[in-house]
Design an enzyme around this catalytic site. Structure first.
Site, short mmCIF file in Angstrom:
data_model
loop_
_atom_site.label_atom_id
_atom_site.label_comp_id
_atom_site.label_asym_id
_atom_site.label_seq_id
_atom_site.Cartn_x
_atom_site.Cartn_y
_atom_site.Cartn_z
N CYS A 272 42.26 44.90 33.53
CA CYS A 272 43.35 44.99 34.02
C CYS A 272 44.50 45.66 33.69
O CYS A 272 44.37 46.64 32.82
CB CYS A 272 43.95 43.64 34.41
SG CYS A 272 44.60 42.35 33.08
N ASN B 139 45.86 43.15 30.43
CA ASN B 139 44.45 42.26 29.83
C ASN B 139 45.62 40.61 28.49
O ASN B 139 44.84 40.42 27.49
CB ASN B 139 44.21 43.47 28.28
CG ASN B 139 43.13 42.21 27.87
OD1 ASN B 139 42.66 42.97 26.89
ND2 ASN B 139 41.86 42.00 28.60
N CYS C 205 46.84 38.89 31.33
CA CYS C 205 46.97 37.39 32.29
C CYS C 205 45.12 37.00 33.12
O CYS C 205 43.76 36.22 32.79
CB CYS C 205 47.53 37.66 33.46
SG CYS C 205 49.10 37.35 32.73
N ARG C 206 44.56 38.43 34.49
CA ARG C 206 43.68 38.67 35.25
C ARG C 206 42.51 38.63 34.16
O ARG C 206 41.62 37.77 34.08
CB ARG C 206 43.58 39.78 36.23
CG ARG C 206 44.99 39.09 36.60
CD ARG C 206 45.20 40.36 37.73
NE ARG C 206 45.66 41.69 37.10
CZ ARG C 206 46.03 42.35 37.51
NH1 ARG C 206 46.05 43.45 38.61
NH2 ARG C 206 46.90 43.38 36.84
N SER C 207 42.03 40.01 32.95
CA SER C 207 41.20 40.21 32.29
C SER C 207 40.68 39.39 31.27
O SER C 207 39.45 38.72 31.55
CB SER C 207 40.77 41.48 32.20
OG SER C 207 41.76 41.93 31.84
N ASP D 71 48.16 40.73 40.38
CA ASP D 71 49.17 40.31 38.93
C ASP D 71 49.71 38.88 39.52
O ASP D 71 50.97 38.78 40.24
CB ASP D 71 49.42 41.25 39.32
CG ASP D 71 50.25 41.98 37.67
OD1 ASP D 71 50.19 40.64 37.07
OD2 ASP D 71 51.13 42.39 36.76
P1 4NP Z 1 47.25 41.24 33.54
O1 4NP Z 1 49.17 40.66 33.97
O2 4NP Z 1 47.67 42.81 34.31
O3 4NP Z 1 46.76 40.36 34.89
O4 4NP Z 1 47.37 41.15 31.86
C1 4NP Z 1 50.29 41.77 33.68
C2 4NP Z 1 50.71 41.20 32.43
C3 4NP Z 1 51.99 42.29 31.33
C4 4NP Z 1 52.42 43.18 32.33
C5 4NP Z 1 51.98 43.48 34.27
C6 4NP Z 1 51.07 42.77 34.54
N1 4NP Z 1 52.90 44.24 31.93
O5 4NP Z 1 54.34 44.35 32.86
O6 4NP Z 1 53.79 43.88 30.58
#
Ligand code: 4NP
Length: 175
Positions: free
Chosen positions: A25, A28, A30-32, A143
């Site tokens: 994602c 790295n 939340c989702r992955s 997200d």
């Molecule tokens: P992820 O979520 O891609 O599912 O880990 C996010 C976590 C942090 C951010 C964006 C998406 N950020 O912009 O900090």
């Protein structure tokens, strides 16, 4: 209908030569990490841990070294899944190392594909929700970072459905 894995990513899976999957994602955190934890959990429940090497990474290094977001860890733990990963950036050599590269959304997919023009690399990159029977045309695991708790539960459910289907397609190749 879920996507059927192409022949190019399928091979005999043995303990000596485990099948390597990386979920990807943006951050790295939340989702992955949820996908990594859930896939690992399902594999363990079925006694198949020795046949898989499961990892996750992010197309950004914004959160490198961090644990998964506490909201993701909480949502997973409600279902008995512990998320233990530390964030790392997806690297171009991951395209060679892994058998399958599973991005959470179409932007993640583009960011990975941008790193190689080789056909054998492109064939390995398949969106997570291609394996979600309830995707109904939605291609992205959204997200959840800027939203509420329901978004994290939603991610968990999508990732669980997709992981179960993906594992079902790989199991016949275990020897
Ligand atoms: P992820 O979520 O891609 O599912 O880990 C996010 C976590 C942090 C951010 C964006 C998406 N950020 O912009 O900090």
């Amino acid at each position: 209908m879920s996507k059927v894995l192409p022949d190019s990513v399928l091979r005999p899976i043995t303990k000596e030569h485990p099948y390597k999957i990386v979920f990807v994602c943006l951050g790295n955190i939340c989702r992955s990490p949820t996908a990594e934890g859930v896939f690992q959990h399902i594999v363990k429940e079925q006694g198949l841990s020795a046949y898989f090497e499961i990892d996750s990474s992010g197309t950004s290094a914004y959160h490198a070294g961090e644990k998964a977001d506490s909201r993701s860890r909480e949502a997973a733990l409600k279902h008995g899944v512990e998320l233990l990963s530390r964030s790392r950036k997806f690297e171009t050599f991951d395209l060679d190392y892994f058998d399958l590269i599973i991005p959470m959304d179409s932007q993640n997919k583009r960011d990975i594909e941008y790193q190689s023009h080789k056909k054998e690399h492109k064939e390995k990159v398949i969106l997570m929700r291609e394996f979600d029977e309830l995707a109904n045309g939605d291609i992205n695991v959204p997200d959840p970072y800027y939203g509420g708790a329901q978004g994290f539960e939603n991610v968990y459910q999508m990732v669980k459905r997709s992981s179960e289907e993906l594992l079902n397609q790989l199991k016949p190749f275990i020897q």
